[in-house]
Write an enzyme that holds these catalytic residues in place. Structure first.
Site, PDB file in Angstrom:
ATOM      1  CB  CYS A  73      13.129   8.907   8.279  1.00  0.00           C
ATOM      2  SG  CYS A  73      14.192   7.969   7.644  1.00  0.00           S
ATOM      3  CD  GLU A 118      13.170   0.664   7.894  1.00  0.00           C
ATOM      4  OE1 GLU A 118      12.949   1.320   6.943  1.00  0.00           O
ATOM      5  OE2 GLU A 118      14.113  -0.190   7.998  1.00  0.00           O
ATOM      6  CE  LYS A 158      -2.045   2.912   2.118  1.00  0.00           C
ATOM      7  NZ  LYS A 158      -1.662   4.389   1.647  1.00  0.00           N
ATOM      8  CD  GLU A 197       9.496  13.038  11.640  1.00  0.00           C
ATOM      9  OE1 GLU A 197       8.526  12.577  11.932  1.00  0.00           O
ATOM     10  OE2 GLU A 197      10.531  12.236  11.035  1.00  0.00           O
TER      11      GLU A 197
HETATM   12  P1  NAD Z   1       2.397   8.260   7.342  1.00  0.00           P
HETATM   13  O1  NAD Z   1       2.582   7.530   8.706  1.00  0.00           O
HETATM   14  O2  NAD Z   1       1.400   9.389   7.322  1.00  0.00           O
HETATM   15  O3  NAD Z   1       1.945   7.199   6.115  1.00  0.00           O
HETATM   16  C1  NAD Z   1       2.711   6.148   5.835  1.00  0.00           C
HETATM   17  C2  NAD Z   1       1.847   5.137   5.032  1.00  0.00           C
HETATM   18  O4  NAD Z   1       0.931   4.713   6.148  1.00  0.00           O
HETATM   19  C3  NAD Z   1       0.874   5.811   4.196  1.00  0.00           C
HETATM   20  O5  NAD Z   1       0.869   4.683   3.068  1.00  0.00           O
HETATM   21  C4  NAD Z   1      -0.312   5.876   4.686  1.00  0.00           C
HETATM   22  O6  NAD Z   1      -1.276   5.812   3.849  1.00  0.00           O
HETATM   23  C5  NAD Z   1      -0.297   4.754   5.645  1.00  0.00           C
HETATM   24  N1  NAD Z   1      -1.349   4.880   6.916  1.00  0.00           N
HETATM   25  C6  NAD Z   1      -1.623   5.575   7.521  1.00  0.00           C
HETATM   26  N2  NAD Z   1      -2.432   5.613   8.397  1.00  0.00           N
HETATM   27  C7  NAD Z   1      -2.394   4.194   8.508  1.00  0.00           C
HETATM   28  C8  NAD Z   1      -3.380   3.360   9.218  1.00  0.00           C
HETATM   29  N3  NAD Z   1      -4.029   3.664  10.254  1.00  0.00           N
HETATM   30  N4  NAD Z   1      -3.295   1.992   8.890  1.00  0.00           N
HETATM   31  C9  NAD Z   1      -2.500   1.535   7.746  1.00  0.00           C
HETATM   32  N5  NAD Z   1      -1.778   2.342   7.028  1.00  0.00           N
HETATM   33  C10 NAD Z   1      -1.908   3.685   7.430  1.00  0.00           C
HETATM   34  O7  NAD Z   1       3.829   8.780   7.249  1.00  0.00           O
HETATM   35  P2  NAD Z   1       4.222   9.772   5.928  1.00  0.00           P
HETATM   36  O8  NAD Z   1       3.802  10.950   6.118  1.00  0.00           O
HETATM   37  O9  NAD Z   1       3.914   9.070   4.530  1.00  0.00           O
HETATM   38  O10 NAD Z   1       5.723   9.805   5.905  1.00  0.00           O
HETATM   39  C11 NAD Z   1       6.611  10.611   6.725  1.00  0.00           C
HETATM   40  C12 NAD Z   1       6.937  10.023   8.079  1.00  0.00           C
HETATM   41  O11 NAD Z   1       7.806   8.625   7.885  1.00  0.00           O
HETATM   42  C13 NAD Z   1       7.921  10.628   8.880  1.00  0.00           C
HETATM   43  O12 NAD Z   1       7.345  10.728  10.379  1.00  0.00           O
HETATM   44  C14 NAD Z   1       9.281  10.145   8.639  1.00  0.00           C
HETATM   45  O13 NAD Z   1      10.408  10.001   9.585  1.00  0.00           O
HETATM   46  C15 NAD Z   1       9.026   8.637   8.576  1.00  0.00           C
HETATM   47  N6  NAD Z   1       9.805   7.831   7.755  1.00  0.00           N
HETATM   48  C16 NAD Z   1      10.684   7.158   8.352  1.00  0.00           C
HETATM   49  C17 NAD Z   1      11.613   6.306   8.032  1.00  0.00           C
HETATM   50  C18 NAD Z   1      12.613   5.405   8.761  1.00  0.00           C
HETATM   51  O14 NAD Z   1      13.454   4.545   7.993  1.00  0.00           O
HETATM   52  N7  NAD Z   1      12.790   5.328   9.875  1.00  0.00           N
HETATM   53  C19 NAD Z   1      11.668   6.426   6.502  1.00  0.00           C
HETATM   54  C20 NAD Z   1      11.021   7.448   5.608  1.00  0.00           C
HETATM   55  C21 NAD Z   1      10.020   7.992   6.479  1.00  0.00           C
HETATM   56  O1  6OD Z   2      18.454   3.859   2.941  1.00  0.00           O
HETATM   57  C1  6OD Z   2      17.601   3.158   3.403  1.00  0.00           C
HETATM   58  O2  6OD Z   2      17.695   1.784   3.440  1.00  0.00           O
HETATM   59  C2  6OD Z   2      16.692   3.923   3.921  1.00  0.00           C
HETATM   60  N1  6OD Z   2      15.567   2.731   4.750  1.00  0.00           N
HETATM   61  C3  6OD Z   2      16.706   5.103   4.282  1.00  0.00           C
HETATM   62  C4  6OD Z   2      15.533   5.882   4.935  1.00  0.00           C
HETATM   63  C5  6OD Z   2      15.263   7.101   4.722  1.00  0.00           C
HETATM   64  C6  6OD Z   2      14.044   7.914   5.391  1.00  0.00           C
HETATM   65  O3  6OD Z   2      13.502   8.826   4.928  1.00  0.00           O
END
Ligand code: NAD
Ligand code: 6OD
Length: 497
Positions: free
Chosen positions: A299, A265, A189, A401
């Site tokens: 992230c 993550e 998804k 964040e």
């Molecule tokens: P988000 O959590 O809003 O959405 C991520 C995904 O989850 C989307 O596909 C969304 O539709 C889905 N989703 C939302 N609510 C849901 C639910 N209740 N059940 C199932 N699916 C659901 O995140 P975003 O805004 O797309 O991305 C930004 C966030 O992601 C930031 O907090 C960032 O730090 C984090 N992030 C973390 C990493 C990491 O590796 N730690 C990497 C990239 C992004």
């Molecule tokens: O490099 C990767 O494998 C990874 N998971 C990066 C995540 C970036 C976050 O925005």
């Protein structure tokens, strides 16, 4: 659902499609607009999966486990996944264009990171799966004949992959590739903001000979939509998710029913620690990337910077100059170095922090508002890169964040103080330490409570290493053998000799 997502009821044909059982499915009761943050143009109409569509995808994935995919050797699967990697590379320009239209990220970034890593993820995990070993133990038995134990790894089953919008292809394939390498099937998804590359990957999967049902994609939102239907579906055997910590909390509660394992993550509020003995040029160059790359929507990005006091003024001045030399505009123009935020909604969120910083008395070193650009980019989600100083550590701007092109810089006087400032966060994803004193680098790195510490670099990735967050930044580790551990289950076989 983002407040700006415009819905259209049935009667409107989607231009994008779900990918289920090897076929593109466009029919939907509702479709939503995919709006480009570059100029607000509608670049696609996306079908929203209802629970019946999600059910079709999960059933296709389960059936595929029993089909040819489940019977293939690791070598056969690896060969197919190398073809997927080649397919992405062959269609590089299609993926690049789709990713840029969906996210607005500059071509200079997406062609360097997103698309090559999308391909590399398949090559790396296709190789990794061939090196997997497991343990054996001989044991004594009362009759003297003994017994032999050995463990075998089996796929977990049907994996739900829920991915975010900031690095859509990279982060989705970072999970799909190891899941498939281990013999699982997946239902993906993708984020509602960035649906296109997940769909394009369906074409590549078919061309590479991935059997129908092994890779499935359903589109939609989170709560009360495709994301929730998928994570609550009893046919899902494991959930891997990248996104916000609050979303992770909701998904974990969905996963509790049926006790499905999760790999998460999540968010971060990453610190950079800059010592006075650093190489200033390298520290400024690296921190410019870690704060502003992808318009701050990484992230691992830096939103808090602690600089040893003798270097403070010089560092602030140098980062200001670097921020002010970023070039906004058409992301397809190779000279553009700063794209828009993902959406106008997200820009509102980031702007609320820009306002909060000023209300709390920050000194705005540069930026602080939206960018004034010419048409059509004035209809996009551009925002000025921003640097603050002078806020107390209790400020929301320093604790929460933001996920935008901004950072706060504060001075410190002693190494222990820097460690304690960096650790003072509910998050624990990544940090960067800038120093030429390697003894200090080892000492400080060991004390910072994060999953990933870089010394004199940022986002330098060896895909065999454990990747993940401490505290509220995640659960589990992916990368190399760690991915294999999540995407397989160990079974012990005990043979009485
Ligand atoms: P988000 O959590 O809003 O959405 C991520 C995904 O989850 C989307 O596909 C969304 O539709 C889905 N989703 C939302 N609510 C849901 C639910 N209740 N059940 C199932 N699916 C659901 O995140 P975003 O805004 O797309 O991305 C930004 C966030 O992601 C930031 O907090 C960032 O730090 C984090 N992030 C973390 C990493 C990491 O590796 N730690 C990497 C990239 C992004
Ligand atoms: O490099 C990767 O494998 C990874 N998971 C990066 C995540 C970036 C976050 O925005």
């Amino acid at each position: 659902m983002p407040t700006s997502a415009a819905m259209r009821n049935s009667g409107t044909d989607a231009t994008l499609a779900h990918f289920i059982d090897g076929r593109f499915v466009r029919t939907a009761r509702r479709v939503f607009e995919n709006v480009s943050p570059i100029d607000g143009a509608v670049v696609g109409l996306v079908p929203e999966a209802d629970s019946a569509v999600v059910d079709d995808a999960v059933k296709a994935a389960r059936a595929a486990l029993r089909g040819p995919w489940g019977k293939m050797s690791e070598q056969q699967r690896a060969a197919i996944l190398h073809k997927v990697a080649n397919g992405i590379t062959r269609r590089f320009d299609d993926f690049l264009k789709a990713e840029i239209l969906d996210t607005g990220k500059p071509a200079s970034l997406a062609s360097h990171i997103d698309i090559p890593r999308g391909a590399a993820n398949f090559d790396v995990f296709a190789n990794q799966v061939l090196t997997l070993s497991s343990e054996t133990f001989r044991m004594a038995t009362p009759d003297g004949a003994g017994a032999l134990n050995y463990a075998i790894r089996v796929p977990r089953g049907v994996i739900a992959v829920i991915s975010p919008w900031n690095l859509p292809l990279l982060l989705m394939t970072w999970k799909v590739a190891p899941a498939l390498a281990c013999g699982n099937t997946v239902v993906v998804k993708p984020s509602e903001e960035t649906p296109t590359t997940a769909m394009l990957l369906g074409e590549v999967m078919n061309e590479a000979g991935v059997p129908p049902g092994v890779y499935n994609v359903v589109h939609g939102f989170g709560p009360d939509s495709a994301g929730e239907y998928l994570t609550r579906h009893p046919g899902i055997d494991g959930i891997t998710f990248t996104g916000e910590t609050t979303t992770g909390t909701a998904i974990m509660s969905a996963a509790a029913k049926g006790l499905r394992p999760v790999s998460f993550e999540l968010g971060g509020k990453n610190a950079a620690v800059v010592f006075a003995d650093c190489d200033l040029d390298k520290a400024v160059e690296g921190t410019t990337r870690s704060v502003f790359a992808n318009c701050g929507q990484v992230c691992l990005g830096t939103e808090r910077i602690y600089v040893e006091r003798p270097l403070f003024d010089a560092f602030v001045g140098r980062l200001k100059t670097a921020a002010e030399s970023l070039r906004m505009g058409d992301p397809f123009d190779k000279a553009t170095t700063l794209g828009p935020l993902i959406s106008r909604d997200h820009r509102e969120k980031v702007l609320s922090y820009y306002r909060k910083a000023q209300e709390e008395g920050a000194e705005v070193v540069t930026g602080g508002d939206i960018a004034q650009l010419a048409t059509p980019y004035d209809r996009g989600a551009f925002i000025r890169p921003t640097i603050w100083t002078g806020l107390p550590e209790t400020s929301a701007v320093i604790r929460e964040e933001i996920f935008g092109p901004c950072c706060h810089i504060a001075p410190f006087d002693a190494e222990e103080e820097a460690v304690s400032l960096a650790n003072d966060s509910p998050y624990g994803l990544a940090t960067s330490i800038w120093t030429e004193n390697l003894t200090r680098a080892h000492r400080v790195a060991a004390q910072i409570d994060v999953g990933i510490t870089w010394v004199n670099s940022w986002f330098l990735r060896d895909l065999r290493t454990p990747f993940g967050g401490s505290k509220q930044s995640g659960i589990g580790r992916e990368g190399g053998v760690h991915s294999m551990e999540f995407y397989t289950e160990l079974r012990n076989v005990c043979i009485k000799l």
